[in-house]
Design a protein around this motif. Structure first.
Motif, PDB file in Angstrom:
ATOM      1  N   GLN A   1     100.073  69.806  80.485  1.00 27.36           N
ATOM      2  CA  GLN A   1      99.894  69.360  79.062  1.00 27.36           C
ATOM      3  C   GLN A   1      98.544  69.292  78.880  1.00 27.36           C
TER       4      GLN A   1
ATOM      5  N   TRP B   1      97.786  64.068  77.216  1.00 26.12           N
ATOM      6  CA  TRP B   1      98.132  63.331  78.251  1.00 26.12           C
ATOM      7  C   TRP B   1      98.430  61.987  78.187  1.00 26.12           C
ATOM      8  N   ARG B   2      99.810  61.757  78.494  1.00 29.42           N
ATOM      9  CA  ARG B   2     100.210  60.204  78.282  1.00 29.42           C
ATOM     10  C   ARG B   2      99.700  59.543  76.993  1.00 29.42           C
TER      11      ARG B   2
ATOM     12  N   THR C   1     105.170  68.479  81.203  1.00 28.41           N
ATOM     13  CA  THR C   1     104.367  67.879  81.863  1.00 28.41           C
ATOM     14  C   THR C   1     104.775  68.196  83.338  1.00 28.41           C
TER      15      THR C   1
ATOM     16  N   TRP D   1      93.984  62.096  83.029  1.00 27.14           N
ATOM     17  CA  TRP D   1      94.234  63.470  83.212  1.00 27.14           C
ATOM     18  C   TRP D   1      93.172  63.885  84.150  1.00 27.14           C
TER      19      TRP D   1
END
Length: 552
Positions: A365, A370-371, A173, A381
């Motif tokens: 990422q 993302w997350r 990230t 994102w």
């Protein structure tokens, strides 16, 4: 059939989530790993095989001495390194791992070598020099088709300088607290690379071929999605089209991708759906996307009518590199110089709109990952991305100014003055800059003048073409992107998302076809977890009953 929305408080019995797309088929993945890695590892245990690798690398590389150094593997390739007597001198044999057929491995290797040699000859981008390429029958080790190249041991990836050190390695990230000046300096190297590659164009869409001293597009495109649906989804190669098929319009490319997404859904047996509603969502997304492709609405409904998107007739295609990310840019950790750009296996010529997309990797990422442990990761994102796009475009604009002013000396070092705009003295590279402004002699038409790459990238983000192109090219990121950023843009309001409102516009036959596919997916989900081996005629008939028509 009514298009009325279900009540907002309607409770769903079935599980479904549009935060994620299809997951990779674990059974296919395990089998692929066993075939690929076990067979190669078994051969490497034989000292005679390792000695033969050393002999071949030494023969074509020309280094002095030569001893076995190490073996490394990635997702698709194996690398066998030989150390020579000269300090810091290494060579390697690189093979595509046997995760798919020998014919496809050889086809992909020829395309990759052609693009590497083309880039090396026509840009200042440092590429690992190809000393030799051989097909399987020319490899006495039994390891299949191979390339002999340089190896660079004392380097780091550019992504190592960009990533947040507090995040685990397998979830790279961006370091969000990095000063903008430092980040722009790092982005600048990638900006130079993509700008140089943007100079290339070809009259057909497909993979580059090199024969009799000429570079032409005369074989099918081999994007990463095509390989992923085989190695991650179990899609049979026999339905993916002939190797010699090139495409002549952007519309054909979008149609091919749309068919490929549906083929992935049809053939992936395991880990594809979670429930009947989830299966309907996934089918509907692909059905509608395919409808848009065949109505020539992609990448944007008004695309073909806007002056800044008009393409020449006949159309020209830009170089697209699916795997060109900071992870594949090797940097000298002491000087900051780019040593080599590696892994060109998913490089092909495609639609100009796709080639004009801003890079998804600015946050390192992928959007859909993302997350991924929390809801709303994709929206987070998308909310963060514009800040980093602005930084990247500033770096790209400065590289564009240098290119327009005169010859370039190559990819900038991290230590170079970011703010300066002095043009270096003319050198050998001036010749290739002049050549790139003119089409190859065997191309009878010129590329039209177009806005700078930085302006085209900004436009694609602002008008939403970025999301359509991203979903087109990413098989395992398709679903969340489609429902969040594409569905309403193409087909109007759908406040609750999902298939329900869209099903009202389907014909009775189309609805019956959807239900047939949904029942197939539910039987697979509730049945034995296994890998299905398809006969060619059987596979084509299975896909044809759903597609009905198409390019695959």
């Amino acid at each position: 059939m009514s298009e009325q929305e279900p009540p907002l408080d309607a409770k769903r019995v079935d599980l479904r989530s549009r935060e994620y797309g299809m997951f990779t088929d674990e059974e296919v993945d395990k089998l692929q790993d066993k075939i690929a890695f076990d067979s190669v590892n078994e051969k490497l245990q034989d000292p005679q095989v390792r000695a033969e690798i050393v002999r071949l690398v030494k023969k074509y590389h020309g280094g002095k001495g030569g001893t076995w150094h190490t073996a490394r593997r990635g997702s698709y390739n194996g690398v066998f390194v030989v150390k020579f007597d000269e300090p810091g001198s290494y060579g390697m044999m690189r093979i595509p791992l046997p995760r798919y057929s020998l014919a496809l491995r050889e086809e992909k290797l020829r395309a990759e070598v052609a693009i590497m040699r083309y880039v090396e000859a026509n840009t200042t981008i440092p590429v690992s020099h190809v000393y030799h390429m051989g097909m399987a029958e020319q490899n006495p080790t039994g390891l299949g088709p191979f390339i002999i190249m340089d190896y660079f041991p004392d380097t780091i990836n550019l992504s190592d300088l960009l990533k947040d050190p507090a995040v685990p390695y397998d979830h790279d990230t961006l370091h969000l607290d990095m000063p903008e000046e430092n980040l722009e300096n790092l982005y600048r190297q990638m900006a130079n690379i993509v700008l140089q590659l943007d100079q290339f164009s070809m009259p057909e869409s497909g993979s580059l071929c090199h024969s009799d001293g000429e570079y032409t597009v005369s074989s099918r495109m081999l994007p990463q999605t095509l390989i992923d649906v085989i190695t991650c989804g179990g899609c049979p190669e026999s339905v993916l089209g002939p190797p010699n098929r090139v495409l002549n319009t952007s519309h054909e490319v979008y149609q091919y991708y749309a068919d490929l997404h549906m083929a992935q859904f049809i053939f992936q047996r395991n880990d594809a759906v979670e429930s009947e509603d989830d299966a309907r969502d996934k089918y509907m997304a692909r059905h509608l996307f395919r409808r848009a492709a065949y109505m020539n609405l992609l990448p944007f409904p008004s695309y073909t009518g806007r002056r800044d998107h008009i393409t020449p007739t006949p159309e020209t295609f830009k170089l697209i590199c699916d795997d060109l990310t900071p992870s594949n840019v090797l940097v000298d950790p002491k000087t900051g110089d780019v040593v080599a750009v590696v892994d060109w296996e998913f490089a092909w010529f495609g639609p100009r709109s796709m080639a004009s997309d801003p890079p998804w990797w600015l946050l390192l990422q992928k959007p859909q990952y993302w997350r991924e442990d929390i809801p709303g990761g994709l929206e987070d994102w998308a909310a963060r991305y514009p800040k980093y796009l602005d930084i990247f475009l500033r770096a790209l604009e400065k590289e564009e100014q240098k290119l327009s002013a005169g010859p370039s000396t190559g990819v900038p070092s991290l230590g170079a003055d970011l703010e300066g705009h002095e043009v270096p003295e003319p050198g050998p590279v001036a010749e290739w800059l002049d050549k790139l402004r003119i089409q190859d002699e065997n191309v009878a038409f010129k590329c039209p003048k177009e806005p700078p790459l930085s302006a085209r990238m900004r436009r694609n983000w602002e008008d939403g073409s970025f999301w359509i192109n991203y979903a087109t090219r990413r098989s395992y990121g398709f679903d969340p992107v489609y429902w969040k950023y594409i569905d309403e843009r193409l087909f109007g309001q759908n406040p609750n998302g999902g298939y329900e409102r869209r099903a009202g516009s389907m014909t009775t036959e189309a609805r019956e076809l959807m239900e047939m596919v949904v029942m197939d997916k539910m039987e697979e989900m509730n049945g034995e977890r296994k890998v299905v081996e398809w006969f060619t005629d059987e596979a084509r008939a299975h896909l044809a009953r759903v597609l009905g028509y198409g390019q695959l």
